[in-house]
Scaffold this motif. Structure first.
Motif, PDB file in Angstrom:
ATOM      1  N   TRP A   1       0.854  -1.196   0.000  1.00 47.87           N
ATOM      2  CA  TRP A   1       0.000   0.000   0.000  1.00 47.87           C
ATOM      3  C   TRP A   1       0.884   1.237   0.000  1.00 47.87           C
ATOM      4  O   TRP A   1       1.972   1.232   0.580  1.00 47.87           O
ATOM      5  N   GLU A   2       0.431   2.267  -0.666  1.00 52.40           N
ATOM      6  CA  GLU A   2       1.183   3.523  -0.665  1.00 52.40           C
ATOM      7  C   GLU A   2       1.110   4.165   0.710  1.00 52.40           C
ATOM      8  O   GLU A   2       0.026   4.390   1.249  1.00 52.40           O
ATOM      9  N   TYR A   3       2.271   4.435   1.298  1.00 51.97           N
ATOM     10  CA  TYR A   3       2.325   5.019   2.643  1.00 51.97           C
ATOM     11  C   TYR A   3       3.472   6.015   2.700  1.00 51.97           C
ATOM     12  O   TYR A   3       4.644   5.651   2.568  1.00 51.97           O
ATOM     13  N   ARG A   4       3.111   7.294   2.860  1.00 52.61           N
ATOM     14  CA  ARG A   4       4.088   8.386   2.941  1.00 52.61           C
ATOM     15  C   ARG A   4       5.022   8.401   1.742  1.00 52.61           C
ATOM     16  O   ARG A   4       6.239   8.540   1.861  1.00 52.61           O
ATOM     17  N   GLY A   5       4.413   8.220   0.566  1.00 58.79           N
ATOM     18  CA  GLY A   5       5.181   8.315  -0.669  1.00 58.79           C
ATOM     19  C   GLY A   5       5.950   7.070  -1.035  1.00 58.79           C
ATOM     20  O   GLY A   5       6.667   7.057  -2.052  1.00 58.79           O
ATOM     21  N   GLU A   6       5.822   6.008  -0.242  1.00 55.09           N
ATOM     22  CA  GLU A   6       6.530   4.766  -0.544  1.00 55.09           C
ATOM     23  C   GLU A   6       5.559   3.590  -0.479  1.00 55.09           C
ATOM     24  O   GLU A   6       4.420   3.731  -0.032  1.00 55.09           O
ATOM     25  N   ILE A   7       6.026   2.429  -0.928  1.00 47.83           N
ATOM     26  CA  ILE A   7       5.220   1.213  -0.866  1.00 47.83           C
ATOM     27  C   ILE A   7       5.599   0.455   0.396  1.00 47.83           C
ATOM     28  O   ILE A   7       6.772   0.163   0.643  1.00 47.83           O
ATOM     29  N   ALA A   8       4.576   0.154   1.215  1.00 42.45           N
ATOM     30  CA  ALA A   8       4.809  -0.556   2.472  1.00 42.45           C
ATOM     31  C   ALA A   8       3.737  -1.632   2.644  1.00 42.45           C
ATOM     32  O   ALA A   8       2.672  -1.588   2.014  1.00 42.45           O
ATOM     33  N   LEU A   9       4.007  -2.604   3.505  1.00 43.05           N
ATOM     34  CA  LEU A   9       3.031  -3.652   3.805  1.00 43.05           C
ATOM     35  C   LEU A   9       2.104  -3.121   4.893  1.00 43.05           C
ATOM     36  O   LEU A   9       2.539  -2.863   6.022  1.00 43.05           O
ATOM     37  N   ARG A  10       0.831  -2.960   4.571  1.00 45.99           N
ATOM     38  CA  ARG A  10      -0.131  -2.361   5.483  1.00 45.99           C
ATOM     39  C   ARG A  10      -1.356  -3.268   5.651  1.00 45.99           C
ATOM     40  O   ARG A  10      -1.618  -4.163   4.848  1.00 45.99           O
ATOM     41  N   SER A  11      -2.118  -3.012   6.722  1.00 54.66           N
ATOM     42  CA  SER A  11      -3.381  -3.725   6.946  1.00 54.66           C
ATOM     43  C   SER A  11      -4.495  -2.965   6.223  1.00 54.66           C
ATOM     44  O   SER A  11      -4.731  -1.782   6.511  1.00 54.66           O
TER      45      SER A  11
END
Length: 469
Positions: free
Chosen positions: A420-430
């Protein structure tokens, strides 16, 4: 000797199933002692004895579906302890005014819980006070009950109705209201209930075009539907047939009524709920929530209550006969629960007044009671908006059907770990998907969208609640 007839348990139903007897023939019972568990279309309820005495006869076995007003147990009152019998309660299924217009008062009625509903005498349909005369002025005999699906059975009653002034069709007030809401004239139906009583199933069958309960006429400018062909069955085919009754029958009728009366619209929103999951982890470790089961459903329930305060049109209903929109001050929050008996939607009364911990405790009690099959009818009535948690089955989204009489239902999908896009980067999110269905007569697209966005904002960042309350 006293005969106890099956009462209408305050729901306007025409039949109930005896789940279990708690007494046997020859047993001595006290006043208000529980004698049986009875399953209605909504819940299993305990049936207290209206007499103190000895059980002489159990008229029906456990597992039998019994019509309201039919005898189920006989008592020898004199043989029992010297205790008073229960006073007769008012008939809540049919008002006095309705009963005076439709049926003559019975000569004698036994004490009951909340009313016998439409009691039927042996030998067929009860005669009317001023309408039971033939054209020659002689009394007419009670008509024998014939299968409603038989055209030959329906023809004589139609002919008799045209011989002189037509009788008012027999039904209960809830069924008459349903027919009015759906625009179906009762005199076009042939009742399949006891004594030709028009039931809720008859009205819904007419709405769906089923031929079994529709008289030979035109309903809503639609010609009579032809019988559907019987599905072919090969000799020796392997199949299982289950009677349609209880919760399944009620759920089917409610879903048909909802789908054909309320114009559904559904919107979807996929959000990052990682902050909510982190908040849940903190609350579970907190002393304040020790011993309390708190889940994503708890947070969603609180978010719904907060969002409704900002978008009150989703907490309303459409009153067709009065041509009014009814908006409710309290949020009676329904929670769809999958139980061994089928789908139930009990509701938490005035959920908006509960804290997060209070909601968690109410949800736990509601779910436990529903799965045990002990939900009271009062807990299933009066809901204003509902939540269904399809995520527990691994489902992401859907188009839920409204609980009849409600303006909205929210489906919460599974919480999945995904890029998921998180703070301009791709991260593993719920991540979770919310699905909102609403009655478009009551809720415009803007109102539904703002409500769904508010719920999503709270789940995306719980601290945003401070800007909403």
């Amino acid at each position: 000797m006293r005969e106890f007839r099956l009462p209408d348990l305050g729901e306007g139903l025409t039949e109930s199933e005896i789940v279990q007897w708690h007494v046997a023939e020859g047993d001595t019972v006290e006043l208000n002692q529980i004698i049986a568990d009875v399953e209605t279309a909504k819940a299993v309820v305990e049936l207290p004895s209206p007499y103190a005495g000895v059980v002489v006869r159990l008229h029906e076995a456990a597992g039998t579906v019994v019509d309201v007003g039919a005898p189920i147990v006989s008592f020898d009152v004199e043989a029992g302890p010297d205790l008073p019998t229960a006073p007769s309660a008012p008939d809540q299924a049919v008002s006095e005014e309705e009963a005076a217009r439709d049926e003559p008062a019975p000569a004698k009625r036994e004490p009951n819980l909340v009313g016998y509903g439409a009691a039927v005498e042996k030998g067929g349909r009860p005669q009317r006070r001023s309408r039971g005369l033939s054209a020659a002025g002689t009394p007419q005999p009670a008509a024998a009950a014939l299968p409603a699906a038989s055209p030959a059975a329906a023809a004589p009653s139609v002919a008799a109705g045209t011989a002189q002034h037509r009788e008012r069709p027999r039904s209960t007030p809830p069924v008459r209201k349903l027919a009015r809401d759906l625009g179906i004239p009762l005199d076009s139906l042939t009742g399949t209930g006891p004594g030709a009583l028009i039931t809720r199933a008859d009205v819904l069958a007419a709405l769906a075009g089923a031929p079994s309960s529709v008289a030979p006429t035109v309903v809503q400018d639609r010609p009579e539907a032809l019988p559907s062909p019987t599905p072919p069955t090969q000799p020796g085919a392997r199949e299982t047939r289950t009677p349609i009754r209880g919760v399944r029958k009620h759920t089917a009728a409610a879903m048909v009524a909802s789908a054909f009366t309320a114009p559904h619209a559904t919107e979807f929103l996929t959000i990052d709920v990682t902050p909510t999951m982190e908040l849940l982890a903190e609350l579970k470790a907190s002393r304040a929530f020790e011993g309390t089961r708190i889940t994503p459903l708890t947070v969603v329930a609180k978010a719904v209550c907060i969002a409704i305060a900002r978008n009150p049109s989703l907490n309303s209903s459409w009153d067709e006969p009065a041509q009014e929109i009814v908006q409710y001050a309290d949020v009676n929050l329904g929670i769809a629960a999958a139980t061994p008996r089928g789908l139930l939607v009990p509701n938490i009364k005035a959920a908006q007044a509960l804290t997060l911990k209070g909601l968690a405790q109410a949800l736990g009690s509601l779910t436990e009671t529903a799965r045990a099959g002990r939900t009271a009818p009062a807990d299933l009535a009066g809901g204003t908006v509902s939540i269904t948690n399809i995520g527990v089955f691994g489902i992401d989204a859907g188009t839920p059907i409204l609980n009849p009489g409600e303006a909205a239902i929210l489906a919460m999908g599974a919480v999945r770990s995904m890029p998921w896009e998180y703070r301009g980067e791709i991260a593993l999110r719920s991540v979770m998907t919310l699905s909102l269905s609403f009655d478009h007569r009551l809720v415009d697209g803007e109102q539904g969208s703002r409500f769904l966005a508010d719920v999503g904002t709270i789940l995306r960042n719980p601290a945003m609640v401070l800007t909403m309350v």
